[in-house]
Every structure is written in structure tokens, then in C-alpha cells.
Write an enzyme that holds these catalytic residues in place. Structure first.
Site, PDB file in Angstrom:
ATOM      1  N   GLU A  27       1.359  -0.440  -4.882  1.00 31.57           N
ATOM      2  CA  GLU A  27       0.431   0.697  -5.412  1.00 31.57           C
ATOM      3  C   GLU A  27       1.261   2.053  -5.307  1.00 31.57           C
ATOM      4  O   GLU A  27       1.636   2.479  -4.191  1.00 31.57           O
ATOM      5  CB  GLU A  27      -0.540   0.664  -4.310  1.00 31.57           C
ATOM      6  CG  GLU A  27      -1.814   1.620  -4.642  1.00 31.57           C
ATOM      7  CD  GLU A  27      -2.213   2.556  -3.480  1.00 31.57           C
ATOM      8  OE1 GLU A  27      -1.658   2.736  -2.522  1.00 31.57           O
ATOM      9  OE2 GLU A  27      -3.390   2.824  -3.605  1.00 31.57           O
ATOM     10  N   ASP A  74       0.901  -1.230   0.228  1.00 27.77           N
ATOM     11  CA  ASP A  74       0.009  -0.013   0.102  1.00 27.77           C
ATOM     12  C   ASP A  74       0.813   1.265   0.117  1.00 27.77           C
ATOM     13  O   ASP A  74       1.658   1.087   0.705  1.00 27.77           O
ATOM     14  CB  ASP A  74      -0.808  -0.196   1.224  1.00 27.77           C
ATOM     15  CG  ASP A  74      -1.913   1.038   1.557  1.00 27.77           C
ATOM     16  OD1 ASP A  74      -2.717   1.073   0.537  1.00 27.77           O
ATOM     17  OD2 ASP A  74      -1.648   1.914   2.207  1.00 27.77           O
TER      18      ASP A  74
HETATM   19  C1  NOJ Z   1      -4.339   3.183  -0.494  1.00 25.91           C
HETATM   20  C2  NOJ Z   1      -5.550   2.508  -0.069  1.00 25.91           C
HETATM   21  O1  NOJ Z   1      -6.038   1.878  -1.521  1.00 25.91           O
HETATM   22  C3  NOJ Z   1      -6.589   3.199   0.458  1.00 25.91           C
HETATM   23  O2  NOJ Z   1      -7.852   2.616   0.467  1.00 25.91           O
HETATM   24  C4  NOJ Z   1      -6.172   3.831   1.684  1.00 25.91           C
HETATM   25  O3  NOJ Z   1      -7.178   4.662   2.382  1.00 25.91           O
HETATM   26  C5  NOJ Z   1      -4.668   4.556   1.568  1.00 25.91           C
HETATM   27  N1  NOJ Z   1      -3.922   3.912   0.752  1.00 25.91           N
HETATM   28  C6  NOJ Z   1      -4.171   4.589   2.720  1.00 25.91           C
HETATM   29  O4  NOJ Z   1      -3.703   3.600   3.307  1.00 25.91           O
END
Ligand code: NOJ
Length: 637
Positions: free
Chosen positions: A305, A236
Site C-alpha cells: 500500500e 501497510d
Molecule cells: C493505511 C490503512 O489502510 C489505514 O486504514 C490506516 O489508518 C493507515 N494506513 C495507518 O496505518
């Protein structure tokens, strides 16, 4: 002989006749020569656990719910899933605020439930990838509590600062950095009498990755879950891991006048710092070492991500020195760079640019949706659902599907302010929440037309179910002659062929609104996907796109298509094709006596059935038509 087998023979003979062509082809390569690793061509199906399936009637999806539906994934042809966070969390950001990285969130189940999920998935041939959230923990995590109390060893687990002392004696945050979710990225901590950094909500303090103890603690987390049998991690917010330690103000962007908005500044000191790549490479090594030590399991992988620039993402795959990082740096271009009004050139450009920048020898990946962005049916319109799935699933490399996209689920934008739970939506207030809320794409999965769409028995679900579930649901789509789900499963079936794994790729805009791409592989019928991204019907001339005029046969078409499976589109002299508004079509280019994947499946089933008469007829036909032998060559791992 009764009438039923005779009808079967007749139908089957017709099927065989359709296969005949004029050119002979050789054999395909053997399975081993064609080998690519499991993660290089799979479809990753993202499950948002809170909304997938509730097993205990509390209105919240859970692990047992997921386990109960793994057969659905297998039936759909899915063999890898990534789960949004399932770890202990106060749920301020619905699991992205973790208070114990090694525990399961009680409302989702127990560790035993997780182990059962892994076992069931394993038995069904499904790999499970977990969401790893390293940038920040919850403010309820014991690390943060200890850090706030300056407990020895934890003082620098997070990013702390005294702030700026004003002339009037008050303090203000150290700089103008903003949280992604609106407002200052700094929060004053009364206990420690310092500010801490939080790039997301204030309940999500940023961990300090310059502290080796943090790195070590996170390595332990990864190893803990690897030892439980997961196939890897989705990492993430990875490009937020480091901040410039001079803490300078970020330059203004001129995108908005609102100083509290994340868009107010350009994030040159808080995002994409060079150390991010080093950390990704460190985790890659950890995964590779683990895979080497546990060779019986699959290659353990990471997907990262980062909404980042193309060159940065390319470096995640492999940097200039050849050091490997992320197996799959998510490619979000179908979410961020094409919109409802994009034309064919925009799509072609976005596909090409990824393939051009991606270092050689890596797997391309395409993300069509996730829990942070509006759904396909809402971004491009409901008529686009099949075409976008065709695009996603016939491109080379890995496809990422967000749960519900196989049905064409739609955002429920009309969720009331009272029912709104998404933190950035709550932060911007009642006036603006609908524009930014992520709740609309997170509503419960629509299984059937019963109570709560079959998601839960509860009187209230954590987010309301989209009212369109009465018509739009899995059960209805399974029962219908034509449905988005059926198109999706046909695409997955088609993907299993060697041509989809290994075939060459060419893409072109055919007009302003239509683009086409072709997959070619020796001794396979070429597969051509054609997509209309306009709201009008388009008459498509394929004569220039095809190297030489050939017979084109419809393999897969959308629910609104004028065509059906098996239709022959063009005669030998080339010709035209009518594409429905926002429609797509997948064709095979017949150049020889090569059976399509679907017909090969029918033949296989027939042989398996052991019906002597039918098998004899098959052998006779094979002899009569001197069919090219084509291996199934499907990769099951
Ligand atoms: C990316 C995640 O996909 C999202 O849902 C989240 O709010 C943020 N990162 C913070 O972790």
C-alpha cells in the site's frame, strides 16, 4: 418421457442453436502452456473484519464470523481474501495500531479461531492474506514501552529526538513534519523527555527501520504468520517507512493555509525514500525463500500500500537492476485519479499509463475500493456500480474488491458526531468531520433485511448500519432477477476463462463519455467491455472500434440495462448500441462456433447429470454443428 425433460431438451436445443457461427477455429492451448500463478489473475476480496460478521453478539465483527461466511466467498467465486488487521490492538486506529504482532485481538477471537479460519479457507480453495503494519506499532506495544524507558536493546526501536530548545527555555518539535491524520508528527514523551515521531496518530509511533533489530523483529513476525499458513501480506503504509535523518523542514506545498494539515507541506523527507524499495526487496526475498522451502504451498506474495508516483510504484514491481519487489504494488488510480466527473479519456489514460509504466512480465492490478476511501456508489453514483465492477473485473491482471462493493453498498455519511470513531475525523472536529471520516465506508456488511442487516444480534453495533439495508442487502440481491451481486458473480465466472487470464488488451475512448476495451485470445470469442461514464444515455457507434463487423452478443449487462443476456446487438453490417446513464455492458464478438463460457458450464452440468437422452441430444448437436472444441481451462489452485 414426462413433459419436464422434453422442455429441457427444447430449451437446450435453442441454446445450442444460438451458438452456431460460420467460421471454424482450432483448439486452445493446453492448461500447462497457459499457466499463470494463482496471484496473477485472482480477485482479492478485502474483508474489514470489524464490520463483516459478528458471531458472538457484541456488535463487532470477528474471526468466527468471517469463517462462517467463507462459503459465501467461495459461492461468489472468490479464491483470495485479504483481511485488515486482526492483531492485538488498543483499536485507536481500528487495528492499525498493533500492540502484539503475534497475537489475535481478543474481541476478534483466539489463535484457535484463526487456525480454523485458515483451515476452512484452505478447504474451500481460498487463500488468506494478512495485513502487515510495519511502519508503526501501538504506543502500548512492549517495544515502545521499553524504548521509552531506554531499556538496553530498545533505545532506538523508534524515532526519538530532543526537539528544539527555544530562547525561553521551552522545547518545540524538531521540524514542521505533519501527521497524515492532522497536527504535528512529533509527540513529547514525558517519561523519556524526548519527542517521538508518529506519521499517523500519536498512539502509532513510527518504528525505526534503520535499526537492524527492528528489521529482524519484523522478519520474525512475517515468518510467524507464514508458518500459520497465510499466503502473504498486504503491507501497510510502506512508503512511510523511512525519514530523512537530517530532519529538515519539508517545503510548503501552497495547497492549504492550515499549518496543521498534512497537505501543508510536500513530503520529500518523510515519504518514498530510496530505502523503502530496499526493504520491500528484502521482504520479497524472505517470501521467495519461504515459498522455495515450502513448495507444497502456494507462492507467498505481498501487496504493498503506497499512494505514490507511477515510476516509484513501477520500481516496486522491479527496479532498474531487475531486482523484484512487491508482487502487487496497489494501483489506486481508480480511486485517486478518476472522479465522478471524469470522462472517457481520463479512464483510458489511467488504464494505459499503468500498463505502460508497469515493467514487462508482471501482473497488472486494479483497486476499486478500500476501507480508507468512499465507496464506488458514493464516488461515482449508485448507477455506476455495475459498470465499475465490469471495468474492474474484465481488465487484465488482478482485481481488488472491498467487501460490500459486490452489492453496491453505499457510504453512510450521516453518521452523527457522537457515533464517529475514525481518528482523523475526530481530529478535525465536529465542523469538518463528515468530509474526512472513513466511518461511512466501514459500516457493517448488509447480509439481509433483519436486525442490524444480519451482521450482529447486538443491541448496538460498533458503527451504525446504513439505513438502506432494508432494500440493499445480499439476500434481496440473491433473490432478485437482476442485481448488482448477480452481475458481479457473472463477471467472476467470465473471468475464469483463458481469454480473461491471457487475452490481449486494447482500450479506446469511443467518445467523450464512452470507452471500450477488448480482450482477444486465439480461438476464443473476443470479449468487449463498453462503459458510459456520463449521466446521460449514450448512443454508441462501434463500427470504428471493431476490426471488421461481427455479431455481438450480450454476455453481461447492468441492472438498468435495456439489454439482456444473449441479445444480439449488431447485425453483420455493424451498428449502434444504447448505453444507460453510467451503464456498462460486456459483449462477446462471435466469429466462430465457439461456446461462451456460460454455455460451456451448462454443457458440463448436463454431462455430469448423466441424463442419457439429453447427452445423446448434445452429441448429436455437436456432430451436426461440428463445434470447435474449447477447453474450460479454468485455473483452480
Ligand atoms: C493505511 C490503512 O489502510 C489505514 O486504514 C490506516 O489508518 C493507515 N494506513 C495507518 O496505518
Amino acid at each position: 418421457m414426462t413433459i419436464a425433460p422434453l422442455i429441457k431438451i427444447l430449451l437446450f436445443s435453442l441454446l445450442l442453436q444460438q451458438e452456431s457461427g460460420s467460421v471454424m477455429s482450432g483448439l486452445v492451448k493446453s492448461e500447462s502452456e497457459d499457466f499463470i500463478d494463482w496471484w496473477q489473475h485472482t480477485v482479492f476480496y478485502q474483508i474489514y473484519p470489524r464490520s463483516f460478521k459478528d458471531s458472538n453478539g457484541d456488535g463487532i465483527g470477528d474471526l468466527r464470523g468471517i469463517t462462517s461466511q467463507l462459503q459465501y466467498l467461495a459461492d461468489t467465486g472468490i479464491s483470495a481474501t485479504w483481511l485488515s488487521p486482526i492483531f492485538q490492538s488498543p483499536m485507536v486506529d481500528f487495528g492499525y495500531d498493533i500492540s502484539d504482532y503475534k497475537a489475535i485481538q481478543p474481541e476478534y477471537g483466539t489463535m484457535q479461531d484463526f487456525e480454523e479460519l485458515i483451515d476452512t479457507a484452505y478447504n474451500l480453495g481460498i487463500k488468506v492474506v494478512l495485513d502487515f503494519v510495519p511502519n508503526h506499532s501501538s504506543d502500548k506495544h512492549e517495544w515502545f514501552l521499553k524504548s521509552a524507558a531506554k531499556e538496553p536493546g530498545y533505545e532506538d526501536f523508534y524515532v526519538w529526538h530532543d526537539g528544539l530548545l527555544q530562547d525561553n527555555g521551552t522545547r518545540s518539535p524538531p521540524n514542521n513534519w505533519q501527521s497524515v491524520f492532522y497536527g504535528s508528527a512529533w509527540e513529547w514523551h514525558e517519561g523519556r523527555q524526548q519527542y517521538y515521531l508518529h506519521q499517523f496518530t500519536k498512539e502509532q509511533p513510527d518504528l525505526n527501520f534503520r535499526n537492524p533489530k527492528v528489521v529482524q523483529a519484523m522478519d520474525n513476525v512475517l515468518l510467524f504468520w507464514l508458518n500459520k499458513g497465510v499466503a502473504g501480506f498486504r503491507i501497510d503504509a510502506v512508503n512511510h517507512l523511512f525519514e530523512d535523518d537530517t530532519l529538515q523542514d519539508e517545503p510548503l506545498s501552497a495547497k492549504t493555509q492550515d499549518p496543521l494539515s498534512y497537505d501543508y507541506t510536500r513530503h520529500i523527507y518523510t515519504k518514498d525514500l530510496p530505502e523503502v524499495l530496499q526493504m520491500v526487496q528484502h521482504w520479497r526475498k524472505l517470501l521467495d525463500d519461504f515459498s522455495a522451502k515450502h513448495p507444497k504451498g502456494p507462492t507467498r506474495i505481498m501487496m504493498t500500500e503506497a499512494y505514490a508516483g507511477l515510476t516509484q510504484l513501477a520500481d516496486y514491481y522491479e527496479d532498474v537492476s531487475g531486482t523484484k519487489g512487491s508482487h502487487l504494488p496497489f494501483n489506486f488510480h481508480f480511486i485517486t485519479d478518476v472522479k465522478g466527473d471524469s470522462d472517457a479519456r481520463d479512464y483510458v489514460y489511467n488504464v494505459e499509463k499503468w500498463l505502460i509504466y508497469m515493467p514487462r512480465g508482471h501482473a497488472a492490478n486494479w483497486v476499486m475500493g478500500n476501507h480508507d476511501n468512499p465507496r464506488v456508489a458514493s464516488r461515482f453514483g449508485p448507477a455506476s456500480v455495475d459498470a465499475m465492477n465490469m471495468l474492474l473485473l474484465t481488465l487484465p491482471g488482478v482485481a481488488v474488491t472491498y467487501n460490500g462493493e459486490e452489492l453496491g453498498m453505499q457510504d453512510y455519511r450521516e453518521i452523527s458526531w457522537e457515533d464517529t470513531v475514525d481518528p482523523p475525523a475526530k481530529n478535525v472536529g465536529e465542523e469538518l468531520y463528515k468530509e474526512v471520516s472513513r466511518d461511512p465506508e466501514r459500516t457493517p456488511f448488509q447480509w439481509n433485511n433483519k436486525k442490524n442487516a444480519g451482521f450482529s444480534d447486538s443491541s448496538k453495533t460498533w458503527l451504525p448500519v446504513h439505513p438502506n439495508y432494508l432494500e440493499l442487502n445480499l439476500e434481496a440481491q440473491k433473490a432478485a432477477n437482476k442485481s448488482h451481486y448477480k452481475v458481479y458473480t457473472d463477471l467472476i465466472e467470465l473471468r475464469k476463462s483463458a481469454i480473461m487470464r491471457l487475452g490481449r488488451f486494447d482500450i479506446e475512448p469511443l467518445s467523450r463519455w464512452v470507452f471500450a476495451f477488448k480482450r482477444e485470445y486465439p480461438n476464443f470469442e473476443s470479449i468487449i467491455t463498453i462503459i458510459n461514464v456520463s449521466d446521460e444515455e449514450q448512443l454508441v457507434d462501434l463500427s470504428e472500434f471493431l476490426s471488421q463487423p461481427k455479431k455481438l452478443v450480450v454476455e453481461i449487462c447492468g441492472v438498468d440495462s435495456n439489454y439482456k443476456y444473449g441479445d444480439i446487438i449488431l447485425g453483420d453490417g455493424g451498428g449502434q448500441l444504447n448505453l444507460a446513464p453510467r451503464g456498462g455492458i460486456v459483449l462477446s464478438e462471435r466469429s466462430g462456433r465457439i461456446m461462451s463460457e456460460r454455455r460451456r458450464t451448462l454443457v458440463k452440468q448436463l454431462v455430469k447429470s448423466g441424463n442419457v437422452v439429453l447427452v445423446a441430444l448434445l452429441v448429436y448437436n455437436l456432430w451436426r454443428h461440428k463445434w470447435t472444441k474449447v477447453s474450460f481451462n479454468q485455473q483452480r489452485f
